[in-house]
Write an enzyme that holds these catalytic residues in place. Structure first.
Site, mmCIF file in Angstrom:
data_model
loop_
_atom_site.group_PDB
_atom_site.id
_atom_site.type_symbol
_atom_site.label_atom_id
_atom_site.label_comp_id
_atom_site.label_asym_id
_atom_site.label_seq_id
_atom_site.Cartn_x
_atom_site.Cartn_y
_atom_site.Cartn_z
ATOM 1 N N LYS A 52 0.849 -1.199 0.000
ATOM 2 C CA LYS A 52 0.000 0.000 0.000
ATOM 3 C C LYS A 52 0.881 1.245 0.000
ATOM 4 O O LYS A 52 0.648 2.207 -0.733
ATOM 5 C CB LYS A 52 -0.905 0.026 1.240
ATOM 6 C CG LYS A 52 -2.028 -0.975 1.186
ATOM 7 C CD LYS A 52 -2.726 -1.079 2.544
ATOM 8 C CE LYS A 52 -3.578 -2.332 2.600
ATOM 9 N NZ LYS A 52 -3.921 -2.751 3.955
ATOM 10 N N GLN A 96 -4.289 -1.772 10.167
ATOM 11 C CA GLN A 96 -4.225 -3.094 9.546
ATOM 12 C C GLN A 96 -4.836 -4.159 10.461
ATOM 13 O O GLN A 96 -4.486 -4.242 11.638
ATOM 14 C CB GLN A 96 -2.758 -3.432 9.229
ATOM 15 C CG GLN A 96 -2.559 -4.750 8.525
ATOM 16 C CD GLN A 96 -3.219 -4.802 7.149
ATOM 17 O OE1 GLN A 96 -3.092 -3.881 6.348
ATOM 18 N NE2 GLN A 96 -3.939 -5.882 6.878
ATOM 19 N N ASP A 119 -10.805 3.263 5.025
ATOM 20 C CA ASP A 119 -11.221 1.870 4.865
ATOM 21 C C ASP A 119 -12.749 1.763 4.868
ATOM 22 O O ASP A 119 -13.293 0.741 4.462
ATOM 23 C CB ASP A 119 -10.678 1.022 6.039
ATOM 24 C CG ASP A 119 -9.476 0.187 5.625
ATOM 25 O OD1 ASP A 119 -9.289 -0.015 4.408
ATOM 26 O OD2 ASP A 119 -8.738 -0.262 6.521
#
Ligand code: NAD
Length: 286
Positions: A52, A96, A119
């Site tokens: 990412k 994460q 997200d």
């Protein structure tokens, strides 16, 4: 007679999205900034986060990985998120998953400021999506799947989409998103009875259950579109939740693993970061 499905090149689609985004970023007066938080040393998570970061930097964004040791307490993690929430230079925050067992992911996710929740997992954005409110920051994987489906099929109205998996990061937000695009949605899970009977009804079958090569040709209606979200490592090799070589004889379109949904997820995360950046700039101007 066996069909041979068209293979959807998620890598090429993602590259195209990223190039267009990179052009937009060149004209920004400052760089959109994504903060990635990783707790612990899970090797797969480390690879995902580095990918990412690499993608973000390659497009002219700023991206730091805040790598915390695995014994970090929930309070310490939440303190860091509060700090990033208040930092005007930070446009997007991503934590994460999975987190170590002593940290409650719900507490962590709901701490992220909703305008920085790139997200889209937090209750505010999930709620907006559920209500079909276009202001929702939509989770990257479902957003990438929708992009592919609309590009390949056009209007999705009336299509029967069957989803395998009901997680908060794939199955549930995807169900809302497809419902908002007028699909008839069936969501299935590990307790569903006679799954193949249901999947055989799908015009669009999306599989996100983490079971290597579970879906076989007999589970799929002839000519259906099959989207494989799964990422599994078997004998050191990556594979999806769909038995690709078998199912491609029955489907009209299919995504491969790797090279399907994975790259699209990263492209959509970066698009969300850019949107968060623009929203925050516009808010400051008002
Ligand atoms: P999860 O473990 O949170 O959820 C799995 C879901 O599948 C659950 O709802 C469960 O009920 C269902 N399920 C499990 N076994 C089943 C079975 N035998 N039959 C029917 N349903 C079953 O997983 P997740 O986070 O949603 O991820 C699913 C898969 O997608 C994993 O392989 C993950 O690595 C992958 N993934 C890929 C991307 C990407 O960018 N390509 C993003 C997210 C997740």
């Amino acid at each position: 007679m066996n069909l041979t499905a068209k293979i959807i090149d998620g890598k090429a689609m993602a590259l195209d999205i990223r190039q267009k985004l990179a052009e937009k970023i060149t004209s920004c007066c400052d760089k959109p900034y994504l903060a990635v938080i990783l707790v612990g040393d899970d090797p797969a998570s480390l690879v995902y986060d580095r990918n990412k970061q690499k993608a973000a930097l390659s497009m002219g964004m700023k991206c730091d990985i805040y790598h915390l040791e695995k014994h970090t307490s929930e309070d310490e993690l939440i303190k860091l998120i509060h700090k990033l929430n208040l930092d005007d230079h930070v446009n997007g925050i991503l934590v994460q998953m999975p987190l170590p067992n002593h940290i409650n992911p719900l507490h962590v996710i709901e701490t992220i400021a909703h305008e920085k929740d790139v997200d889209g997992f937090g209750p505010y954005n999930a709620g907006l999506l559920h209500e079909n409110d276009t202001r929702a920051m939509v989770a990257a994987t479902p957003k990438g799947i929708l992009y592919i489906l609309e590009k390949e099929l056009g209007n999705l109205t009336g299509k029967h989409a069957v989803i395998i998996g009901r997680s908060n990061i794939v199955g549930r937000p995807l169900a809302s998103l497809l419902l908002n695009h007028n699909c008839t949605v069936t969501i299935t899970h590990s307790k569903t009875v006679n799954l193949p009977k249901i999947t055989r009804q799908a015009d669009i079958l999306i599989v996100a259950c983490g079971c290597p090569k579970m879906v076989k040709k007999e589970w799929v209606k002839k000519g259906a579109v099959v989207i494989d979200v799964g990422i599994n490592r078997v004998d050191g090799k990556l594979c999806g939740d769909v038995d690709f070589d078998d199912v491609k004889k029955q489907a009209s379109l299919i995504t491969p693993v790797p090279g399907g949904i994975g790259p699209m997820t990263i492209a959509m995360l970066l698009e969300n970061t850019y949107t968060a950046y623009l929203n925050q700039k516009n808010k400051i101007k008002k």
